[in-house]
Write a protein that holds these residues in place. Structure first.
Motif, PDB file in Angstrom:
ATOM      1  N   MET A   1     -62.594 -40.622 -52.226  1.00  0.00           N
ATOM      2  CA  MET A   1     -62.052 -39.953 -51.041  1.00  0.00           C
ATOM      3  C   MET A   1     -60.928 -40.788 -50.432  1.00  0.00           C
ATOM      4  O   MET A   1     -60.918 -42.015 -50.505  1.00  0.00           O
ATOM      5  CB  MET A   1     -63.152 -39.756 -50.005  1.00  0.00           C
ATOM      6  CG  MET A   1     -64.396 -39.058 -50.529  1.00  0.00           C
ATOM      7  SD  MET A   1     -64.232 -37.286 -50.556  1.00  0.00           S
ATOM      8  CE  MET A   1     -64.885 -36.897 -48.933  1.00  0.00           C
ATOM      9  N   THR A   2     -59.972 -40.116 -49.804  1.00  0.00           N
ATOM     10  CA  THR A   2     -58.874 -40.810 -49.140  1.00  0.00           C
ATOM     11  C   THR A   2     -58.870 -40.493 -47.647  1.00  0.00           C
ATOM     12  O   THR A   2     -59.232 -39.395 -47.238  1.00  0.00           O
ATOM     13  CB  THR A   2     -57.510 -40.394 -49.731  1.00  0.00           C
ATOM     14  OG1 THR A   2     -57.329 -38.980 -49.548  1.00  0.00           O
ATOM     15  CG2 THR A   2     -57.439 -40.733 -51.203  1.00  0.00           C
TER      16      THR A   2
ATOM     17  N   PRO B   1     -56.361 -36.119 -45.993  1.00  0.00           N
ATOM     18  CA  PRO B   1     -57.769 -35.917 -46.321  1.00  0.00           C
ATOM     19  C   PRO B   1     -58.084 -34.516 -46.831  1.00  0.00           C
ATOM     20  O   PRO B   1     -59.116 -34.318 -47.481  1.00  0.00           O
ATOM     21  CB  PRO B   1     -58.480 -36.187 -44.989  1.00  0.00           C
ATOM     22  CG  PRO B   1     -57.461 -35.868 -43.948  1.00  0.00           C
ATOM     23  CD  PRO B   1     -56.156 -36.321 -44.545  1.00  0.00           C
TER      24      PRO B   1
ATOM     25  N   ARG C   1     -60.751 -32.528 -54.508  1.00  0.00           N
ATOM     26  CA  ARG C   1     -61.497 -33.530 -55.283  1.00  0.00           C
ATOM     27  C   ARG C   1     -62.980 -33.171 -55.342  1.00  0.00           C
ATOM     28  O   ARG C   1     -63.609 -33.213 -56.399  1.00  0.00           O
ATOM     29  CB  ARG C   1     -61.325 -34.918 -54.665  1.00  0.00           C
ATOM     30  CG  ARG C   1     -59.906 -35.449 -54.713  1.00  0.00           C
ATOM     31  CD  ARG C   1     -59.828 -36.879 -54.204  1.00  0.00           C
ATOM     32  NE  ARG C   1     -58.464 -37.395 -54.321  1.00  0.00           N
ATOM     33  CZ  ARG C   1     -57.601 -37.482 -53.319  1.00  0.00           C
ATOM     34  NH1 ARG C   1     -57.974 -37.146 -52.098  1.00  0.00           N
ATOM     35  NH2 ARG C   1     -56.379 -37.932 -53.521  1.00  0.00           N
ATOM     36  N   THR C   2     -63.536 -32.827 -54.193  1.00  0.00           N
ATOM     37  CA  THR C   2     -64.974 -32.544 -54.169  1.00  0.00           C
ATOM     38  C   THR C   2     -65.306 -31.225 -54.854  1.00  0.00           C
ATOM     39  O   THR C   2     -66.397 -31.071 -55.397  1.00  0.00           O
ATOM     40  CB  THR C   2     -65.496 -32.535 -52.724  1.00  0.00           C
ATOM     41  OG1 THR C   2     -64.737 -31.606 -51.931  1.00  0.00           O
ATOM     42  CG2 THR C   2     -65.410 -33.913 -52.098  1.00  0.00           C
TER      43      THR C   2
ATOM     44  N   SER D   1     -62.501 -47.664 -50.860  1.00  0.00           N
ATOM     45  CA  SER D   1     -61.979 -46.534 -51.617  1.00  0.00           C
ATOM     46  C   SER D   1     -61.104 -47.019 -52.762  1.00  0.00           C
ATOM     47  O   SER D   1     -60.597 -48.149 -52.754  1.00  0.00           O
ATOM     48  CB  SER D   1     -61.172 -45.608 -50.701  1.00  0.00           C
ATOM     49  OG  SER D   1     -59.946 -46.229 -50.331  1.00  0.00           O
TER      50      SER D   1
ATOM     51  N   PHE E   1     -64.770 -33.159 -46.466  1.00  0.00           N
ATOM     52  CA  PHE E   1     -63.447 -33.712 -46.751  1.00  0.00           C
ATOM     53  C   PHE E   1     -63.019 -34.764 -45.737  1.00  0.00           C
ATOM     54  O   PHE E   1     -62.220 -35.655 -46.046  1.00  0.00           O
ATOM     55  CB  PHE E   1     -62.400 -32.596 -46.809  1.00  0.00           C
ATOM     56  CG  PHE E   1     -61.982 -32.056 -45.463  1.00  0.00           C
ATOM     57  CD1 PHE E   1     -60.891 -32.582 -44.788  1.00  0.00           C
ATOM     58  CD2 PHE E   1     -62.683 -31.023 -44.857  1.00  0.00           C
ATOM     59  CE1 PHE E   1     -60.498 -32.091 -43.552  1.00  0.00           C
ATOM     60  CE2 PHE E   1     -62.301 -30.520 -43.626  1.00  0.00           C
ATOM     61  CZ  PHE E   1     -61.203 -31.058 -42.966  1.00  0.00           C
TER      62      PHE E   1
ATOM     63  N   ASN F   1     -59.100 -34.031 -50.279  1.00  0.00           N
ATOM     64  CA  ASN F   1     -60.500 -34.291 -50.622  1.00  0.00           C
ATOM     65  C   ASN F   1     -61.266 -32.999 -50.899  1.00  0.00           C
ATOM     66  O   ASN F   1     -62.258 -33.015 -51.639  1.00  0.00           O
ATOM     67  CB  ASN F   1     -61.188 -35.065 -49.504  1.00  0.00           C
ATOM     68  CG  ASN F   1     -60.665 -36.486 -49.373  1.00  0.00           C
ATOM     69  OD1 ASN F   1     -60.230 -37.087 -50.351  1.00  0.00           O
ATOM     70  ND2 ASN F   1     -60.697 -37.025 -48.157  1.00  0.00           N
TER      71      ASN F   1
END
Length: 576
Positions: free
Chosen positions: A301-302, A306, A312-313, A448, A333, A309
């Motif tokens: 995660m960033t 965000p 990504r998830t 991270s 997120f 995210n």
């Protein structure tokens, strides 16, 4: 009568209409191609991209495009039947139907947490009403379970404890509060694998939480091997206390991380089941199905951009579902920024709903089964993880283990630094003008993968870089865009000269910035790049960078493959 009409009238038993078993051919002769054909066509593309010379053999394509994981496992560019030769492991996920949608809830009594037990209860009920099917609760012996779990139907929604402090005392406090209430059989007390067996029946008592080593930077094989080592220790303790292997295995749940690298995540979960079945077999027990909880990776995660995210998830949750996870937790997120808000929690739970109900990912058991690439990767990961298990069983869980994980962390950070492992919105395509949502709390509490870039973004330099664009827009756009994005990854903004026709235009647009970056076509560099650099130095620039190959008249260069972190560090120092 057409062939289709004949098939409808006579059925597939009609002579000549049913193909012989195994002879169905879906390709026309002109559509059949060999690996050599593919390599020849791919080589043409690579030659155009200047990654291969005209004299390089076509079969070099395979090596050129093969990627290697942090565990040293080769990922070939093409899935072919020969990848299934010499597989050492077997086994498939068996989860049928929807997975359990599990939400994580932080301790409502934590430091600086203004929610309290009542506020935490409200979050729990909102998520349950929104379709969450189990609760993963951070708690301790002093947790007010009566308030936090008020209104929760414990026989329908499993409660999974994440103990803070003494795990045994936390489990006992929960069971004392639950009393004679009926508990869902997937209720998990959260005792670590090295804890003694608990006499609670009808629930899961122990957990092997391998996300803890994932969060520290372990590779996929290291995460799996560590999980199996802890599971082996648990089986020894449990059987020594009088439990059978099957009884002990039936009380255990595994927790693994899944990332946005979907194929390795799918293979990791599939490999985990093979490893666990083999361990039980070697322990003399009839294998009990693994209970597997997948959690979207925390370190992937960033904090910046965000919203990426969510993507990504989503990929990670897809991998978890395809890989056969029984329970899936999608972290919100905005979790990296602090305590998630209502939107973050809603998006997290609806990610699983969409994958299950709209994408129908859960309708097929083991949808990746039979894929040449996934089967090979599953086997390779299982073999690599078994080797890690052997090292840990031989006493390698001390300094040697720490050194092995540190090597992986260093290798990953090098890939991130050179942007071979890009982080969208952070190391690639950052947005310096973004306004981050405000959240309370400390975030995820892990380092991270993009921590070095995030640290730079946290302290952006006040000074800008002068982007000295040589020539009209059409001649400098590509390199100017590259340099702008690279500098933004380090929190550095640019002032752009715009279209120019020569040195005088550049100097006229220059405003005394300490660092300048030349961006233009090779022809412009040859014709007036050196003169431009000299004129800008005379006008006050102290450092000249060129976007492209290094030259003898500039101080630094940036191009594809550069160590971005090192370059940005040098540039930021020059801006002070």
């Amino acid at each position: 009568m057409t062939t289709d009409e004949a098939a409808v009238e006579g059925g597939l038993d009609e002579p000549g209409l049913e193909p012989e078993q195994g002879s169905l051919d879906l390709a026309q002769p002109e559509d059949r191609h060999t690996r050599a054909d593919w390599e020849r066509e791919a080589a043409k593309v690579l030659r155009k991209a200047r990654r291969m010379g005209d004299d390089d053999p076509d079969d070099r394509v395979w090596a050129e495009l093969t990627r290697t994981t942090l565990d040293g496992i080769a990922l070939p560019p093409l899935g072919t039947p020969d990848l299934l030769d010499d597989l050492q492991t077997t086994g498939r996920p068996t989860r049928a139907g929807e997975w359990d949608i599990r939400s994580f809830f932080g301790d409502g009594d934590g430091d600086g947490d203004a929610r309290g037990p009542q506020g935490l209860n409200e979050e729990v009920l909102v998520d349950l009403e929104g379709g969450v099917t189990s609760i993963w609760l951070e708690c301790g012996p002093e947790t007010d379970f009566a308030t936090v779990l008020d209104g929760v139907l414990l026989d329908l929604a499993p409660v999974v404890l994440q103990p803070v402090g003494d795990p045994l005392a936390t489990a006992q406090a929960f069971l004392a509060w639950a009393g004679d209430r009926e508990l869902h059989p997937a209720t998990q007390l959260g005792l670590p694998a090295d804890a003694a067996p608990h006499d609670a029946t009808g629930v899961l008592t122990h957990v092997v939480d391998a996300t803890t080593v994932h969060d520290r930077g372990a590779s996929d094989a290291q995460e799996l091997g560590w999980a199996m080592a802890r599971a082996a220790s648990y089986l020894r303790t449990a059987t020594a206390a009088g439990l059978s292997v099957a009884d002990a295995a039936g009380r255990l749940e595994f927790r693994l991380a899944v990332t946005d690298e979907q194929f390795t995540s799918i293979a990791k979960l599939r490999a985990a089941r093979r490893l666990w079945a083999r361990m039980q077999e070697l322990s003399g027990g009839e294998p009990v199905e693994m209970r597997l909880h997948a959690v979207t990776s925390r370190p992937m995660m960033t904090r910046y951009d965000p919203w990426v995210n969510m993507l990504r998830t989503t990929v990670a949750a897809f991998a978890a579902g395809v890989g056969g996870a029984d329970s899936v937790t999608v972290l919100p997120f905005d979790a990296a920024l602090g305590r998630p808000d209502v939107l973050g929690r809603r998006i997290a739970r609806n990610t699983s709903h969409l994958l299950i109900s709209e994408s129908h990912v859960a309708r097929v058991t083991d949808p990746a089964g039979g894929s040449y690439a996934v089967e090979r990767l599953t086997d390779d990961l299982a073999v690599a993880a078994w080797a890690v298990l052997g090292e840990l069983e031989d006493g390698g869980d001390g300094a040697a283990w720490e050194a092995a994980v540190a090597d992986v962390v260093a290798a990953r950070e090098q890939q991130v630094a050179t942007r071979r492992r890009p982080l969208t919105g952070l190391s690639e395509f950052p947005n310096l003008a973004e306004t981050l949502p405000e959240r309370t709390g400390a975030g995820l509490g892990v380092r991270s993968y993009g921590a070095s870039f995030e640290a730079m973004r946290d302290t952006p330099p006040a000074a800008h870089v002068f982007l000295a664009t040589l020539g009209p827009v059409a001649q400098h756009t590509a390199r100017a865009t590259f340099a702008t994005n690279l500098l933004a990854a380090g929190g550095v903004a640019v002032d752009v000269a715009g279209p120019t026709s020569g040195v005088d235009d550049l100097v006229a647009a220059f405003d005394g910035q300490a660092v300048v970056c030349l961006a233009g076509a090779d022809k412009a560099y040859t014709e007036w790049g050196e003169a431009a650099a000299a004129a800008l130095r005379e006008a006050g620039a102290t450092r000249v960078v060129v976007a492209g190959k290094a030259t003898d008249y500039t101080d630094d260069a940036c191009a594809t493959g550069v160590d971005a972190l090192a370059f940005l560090t040098r540039t930021r120092e020059a801006l002070r």
